[in-house]
Design a protein around this motif. Structure first.
Motif, PDB file in Angstrom:
ATOM      1  N   LEU A  21       0.864  -1.172   0.000  1.00  0.00           N
ATOM      2  CA  LEU A  21       0.000   0.000   0.000  1.00  0.00           C
ATOM      3  C   LEU A  21       0.903   1.225   0.000  1.00  0.00           C
ATOM      4  CD1 LEU A  21      -2.447  -1.301   2.738  1.00  0.00           C
ATOM      5  CD2 LEU A  21      -2.684  -1.502   0.261  1.00  0.00           C
ATOM      6  N   GLN A  22       0.775   2.065  -1.019  1.00  0.00           N
ATOM      7  CA  GLN A  22       1.712   3.171  -1.228  1.00  0.00           C
ATOM      8  C   GLN A  22       1.019   4.507  -1.021  1.00  0.00           C
ATOM      9  OE1 GLN A  22       2.483   2.049  -5.245  1.00  0.00           O
ATOM     10  NE2 GLN A  22       4.194   0.722  -4.702  1.00  0.00           N
ATOM     11  N   SER A  23       1.703   5.422  -0.341  1.00  0.00           N
ATOM     12  CA  SER A  23       1.171   6.770  -0.155  1.00  0.00           C
ATOM     13  C   SER A  23       1.471   7.611  -1.393  1.00  0.00           C
ATOM     14  CB  SER A  23       1.802   7.425   1.062  1.00  0.00           C
ATOM     15  OG  SER A  23       3.153   7.761   0.788  1.00  0.00           O
ATOM     16  N   LYS A  24       0.857   8.787  -1.462  1.00  0.00           N
ATOM     17  CA  LYS A  24       1.221   9.734  -2.511  1.00  0.00           C
ATOM     18  C   LYS A  24       2.640  10.212  -2.230  1.00  0.00           C
ATOM     19  CE  LYS A  24      -3.089  11.761  -3.982  1.00  0.00           C
ATOM     20  NZ  LYS A  24      -3.836  13.012  -4.142  1.00  0.00           N
ATOM     21  N   THR A  25       3.374  10.490  -3.283  1.00  0.00           N
ATOM     22  CA  THR A  25       4.714  11.039  -3.132  1.00  0.00           C
ATOM     23  C   THR A  25       4.592  12.552  -3.022  1.00  0.00           C
ATOM     24  OG1 THR A  25       5.631   9.211  -4.404  1.00  0.00           O
ATOM     25  CG2 THR A  25       7.008  11.172  -4.162  1.00  0.00           C
ATOM     26  N   ILE A  26       5.075  13.111  -1.910  1.00  0.00           N
ATOM     27  CA  ILE A  26       5.009  14.543  -1.656  1.00  0.00           C
ATOM     28  C   ILE A  26       6.431  15.069  -1.521  1.00  0.00           C
ATOM     29  CG2 ILE A  26       4.190  16.339  -0.084  1.00  0.00           C
ATOM     30  CD1 ILE A  26       1.952  14.351   0.720  1.00  0.00           C
ATOM     31  N   SER A  27       6.809  15.997  -2.395  1.00  0.00           N
ATOM     32  CA  SER A  27       8.161  16.571  -2.427  1.00  0.00           C
ATOM     33  C   SER A  27       9.222  15.482  -2.553  1.00  0.00           C
ATOM     34  CB  SER A  27       8.425  17.418  -1.186  1.00  0.00           C
ATOM     35  OG  SER A  27       7.524  18.491  -1.115  1.00  0.00           O
ATOM     36  N   GLY A  53       7.832   9.426   0.180  1.00  0.00           N
ATOM     37  CA  GLY A  53       6.643   8.594   0.254  1.00  0.00           C
ATOM     38  C   GLY A  53       6.788   7.522   1.316  1.00  0.00           C
ATOM     39  N   LEU A  54       5.710   6.807   1.557  1.00  0.00           N
ATOM     40  CA  LEU A  54       5.646   5.760   2.572  1.00  0.00           C
ATOM     41  C   LEU A  54       4.960   4.544   1.968  1.00  0.00           C
ATOM     42  CD1 LEU A  54       5.844   5.005   5.674  1.00  0.00           C
ATOM     43  CD2 LEU A  54       3.483   5.805   5.801  1.00  0.00           C
ATOM     44  N   ASP A  55       5.515   3.357   2.196  1.00  0.00           N
ATOM     45  CA  ASP A  55       4.908   2.103   1.760  1.00  0.00           C
ATOM     46  C   ASP A  55       4.674   1.220   2.978  1.00  0.00           C
ATOM     47  OD1 ASP A  55       5.298   2.985  -0.819  1.00  0.00           O
ATOM     48  OD2 ASP A  55       6.945   1.605  -1.259  1.00  0.00           O
ATOM     49  N   VAL A  56       3.545   0.533   3.010  1.00  0.00           N
ATOM     50  CA  VAL A  56       3.253  -0.473   4.029  1.00  0.00           C
ATOM     51  C   VAL A  56       3.073  -1.793   3.295  1.00  0.00           C
ATOM     52  CG1 VAL A  56       1.634  -1.229   5.800  1.00  0.00           C
ATOM     53  CG2 VAL A  56       2.171   1.204   5.570  1.00  0.00           C
ATOM     54  N   SER A  57       3.849  -2.797   3.688  1.00  0.00           N
ATOM     55  CA  SER A  57       3.817  -4.110   3.038  1.00  0.00           C
ATOM     56  C   SER A  57       3.188  -5.133   3.978  1.00  0.00           C
ATOM     57  CB  SER A  57       5.237  -4.565   2.691  1.00  0.00           C
ATOM     58  OG  SER A  57       5.869  -3.629   1.861  1.00  0.00           O
ATOM     59  N   THR A  80       8.192   1.203   4.941  1.00  0.00           N
ATOM     60  CA  THR A  80       9.348   1.750   4.242  1.00  0.00           C
ATOM     61  C   THR A  80       9.111   3.214   3.888  1.00  0.00           C
ATOM     62  OG1 THR A  80       9.743  -0.411   3.242  1.00  0.00           O
ATOM     63  CG2 THR A  80      10.862   1.457   2.254  1.00  0.00           C
ATOM     64  N   PHE A  81      10.112   4.025   4.152  1.00  0.00           N
ATOM     65  CA  PHE A  81      10.120   5.408   3.697  1.00  0.00           C
ATOM     66  C   PHE A  81      11.001   5.461   2.456  1.00  0.00           C
ATOM     67  CE2 PHE A  81       9.509   5.532   8.260  1.00  0.00           C
ATOM     68  CZ  PHE A  81       8.384   6.319   8.365  1.00  0.00           C
ATOM     69  N   HIS A  82      10.573   6.191   1.441  1.00  0.00           N
ATOM     70  CA  HIS A  82      11.393   6.284   0.234  1.00  0.00           C
ATOM     71  C   HIS A  82      11.460   7.721  -0.252  1.00  0.00           C
ATOM     72  CE1 HIS A  82       7.761   6.463  -2.312  1.00  0.00           C
ATOM     73  NE2 HIS A  82       7.292   5.517  -1.517  1.00  0.00           N
ATOM     74  N   GLN A  83      12.562   8.020  -0.938  1.00  0.00           N
ATOM     75  CA  GLN A  83      12.778   9.343  -1.504  1.00  0.00           C
ATOM     76  C   GLN A  83      13.295   9.196  -2.916  1.00  0.00           C
ATOM     77  OE1 GLN A  83      15.860  11.697   0.268  1.00  0.00           O
ATOM     78  NE2 GLN A  83      15.280  13.520  -0.862  1.00  0.00           N
ATOM     79  N   LYS A  84      12.761  10.008  -3.818  1.00  0.00           N
ATOM     80  CA  LYS A  84      13.260  10.017  -5.188  1.00  0.00           C
ATOM     81  C   LYS A  84      14.675  10.563  -5.202  1.00  0.00           C
ATOM     82  CE  LYS A  84       8.923  10.537  -7.623  1.00  0.00           C
ATOM     83  NZ  LYS A  84       8.134  11.335  -8.556  1.00  0.00           N
ATOM     84  N   ILE A  85      15.510   9.965  -6.039  1.00  0.00           N
ATOM     85  CA  ILE A  85      16.862  10.469  -6.251  1.00  0.00           C
ATOM     86  C   ILE A  85      16.791  11.374  -7.467  1.00  0.00           C
ATOM     87  CG2 ILE A  85      19.262   9.871  -6.715  1.00  0.00           C
ATOM     88  CD1 ILE A  85      18.711   7.162  -5.379  1.00  0.00           C
ATOM     89  N   SER A  86      16.950  12.669  -7.258  1.00  0.00           N
ATOM     90  CA  SER A  86      16.674  13.646  -8.318  1.00  0.00           C
ATOM     91  C   SER A  86      17.617  13.543  -9.513  1.00  0.00           C
ATOM     92  CB  SER A  86      16.707  15.063  -7.750  1.00  0.00           C
ATOM     93  OG  SER A  86      17.967  15.317  -7.177  1.00  0.00           O
ATOM     94  N   GLN A 134      14.634   5.404  -6.582  1.00  0.00           N
ATOM     95  CA  GLN A 134      14.283   5.799  -5.226  1.00  0.00           C
ATOM     96  C   GLN A 134      15.233   5.159  -4.223  1.00  0.00           C
ATOM     97  OE1 GLN A 134      10.303   4.426  -4.615  1.00  0.00           O
ATOM     98  NE2 GLN A 134       9.395   5.942  -5.965  1.00  0.00           N
ATOM     99  N   LEU A 135      15.527   5.884  -3.171  1.00  0.00           N
ATOM    100  CA  LEU A 135      16.292   5.393  -2.036  1.00  0.00           C
ATOM    101  C   LEU A 135      15.289   4.991  -0.971  1.00  0.00           C
ATOM    102  CD1 LEU A 135      19.146   5.045  -0.892  1.00  0.00           C
ATOM    103  CD2 LEU A 135      18.949   7.353   0.027  1.00  0.00           C
ATOM    104  N   ARG A 136      15.466   3.802  -0.371  1.00  0.00           N
ATOM    105  CA  ARG A 136      14.506   3.278   0.603  1.00  0.00           C
ATOM    106  C   ARG A 136      15.159   3.017   1.948  1.00  0.00           C
ATOM    107  NH1 ARG A 136      10.373  -0.482  -1.015  1.00  0.00           N
ATOM    108  NH2 ARG A 136      11.317  -1.842   0.510  1.00  0.00           N
ATOM    109  N   PHE A 137      14.405   3.272   3.025  1.00  0.00           N
ATOM    110  CA  PHE A 137      14.820   2.941   4.382  1.00  0.00           C
ATOM    111  C   PHE A 137      13.606   2.349   5.074  1.00  0.00           C
ATOM    112  CE2 PHE A 137      15.192   4.055   8.905  1.00  0.00           C
ATOM    113  CZ  PHE A 137      16.352   3.372   9.194  1.00  0.00           C
TER     114      PHE A 137
END
Length: 176
Positions: A93-99, A102-106, A137-143, A149-152
């Motif tokens: 389940l993925q959240s909207k990507t804001i700036s 984003g957040l994913d729940v597996s 998981t928190f993720h961020q786009k690599i510009s 995306q980078l994930r933690f």
């Protein structure tokens, strides 16, 4: 191990054509380094593992397959604990990507193989643990790298009264 990597690569090469399907918005492949934690009563072993993942999503709901392979062992009470492998399937389940964030729940099911070796008077053997598995998981786009995306995150593979298998992950995903 070589067979699994071969199949993951073969499937991933077919992803660009699957991304044009009416059932799939995007597909992805990824790799994570996971610092695993095997907790047995009050003691904890921390073998490291590598996870390979492939997935597809439609309107922020995805399906992901994950293969996890142990990199090394750790010990508790002179017994070596090794996460041999884990195979899992998740609904993501993925959240909207804001700036760019984003957040994913597996939520899914994992089958994990673990080997324990120690002195003759201790337990020695291989066990398989299978149960409900979940992760966040928190993720961020690599510009500067498009579609990456980078994930933690945190991943729980198994938990009962006697043993808990979980991990903290850091990884990269490429979307097609």
């Amino acid at each position: 191990m070589i067979k699994i990597i071969f199949w993951l690569l073969l499937i991933s090469f077919s992803f660009p054509s699957a991304a044009k399907s009416p059932f799939v918005d995007s597909t992805y492949v990824g790799v994570d380094y996971i610092l695993s934690s095997i907790e047995l009563r009050d003691e904890r072993a921390k073998p490291s593992t590598t996870a390979f993942r492939i997935g597809a999503n439609k309107e922020r709901i995805g399906l992901e397959a994950q293969y996890l392979r142990g990199n090394n062992t750790d010990n508790i009470y002179r017994m070596e604990f090794d996460l041999e492998q884990s195979i899992a399937l998740y609904l993501v389940l993925q959240s909207k990507t804001i700036s760019g964030f984003g957040l994913d729940v597996s939520l899914g099911y994992a089958v994990t193989d673990m080997t324990v070796q120690g002195p003759a008077e201790t337990y020695n053997g291989e066990d398989t643990y299978s149960s409900f598995s979940w992760g966040i998981t928190f993720h961020q786009k690599i510009s500067y790298i498009e579609n990456t995306q980078l994930r933690f995150g945190y991943l729980s593979l198994y938990k009962d009264d006697d043993i808990s298998i979980s991990g903290i992950s850091l990884g990269v995903i490429y979307q097609f």
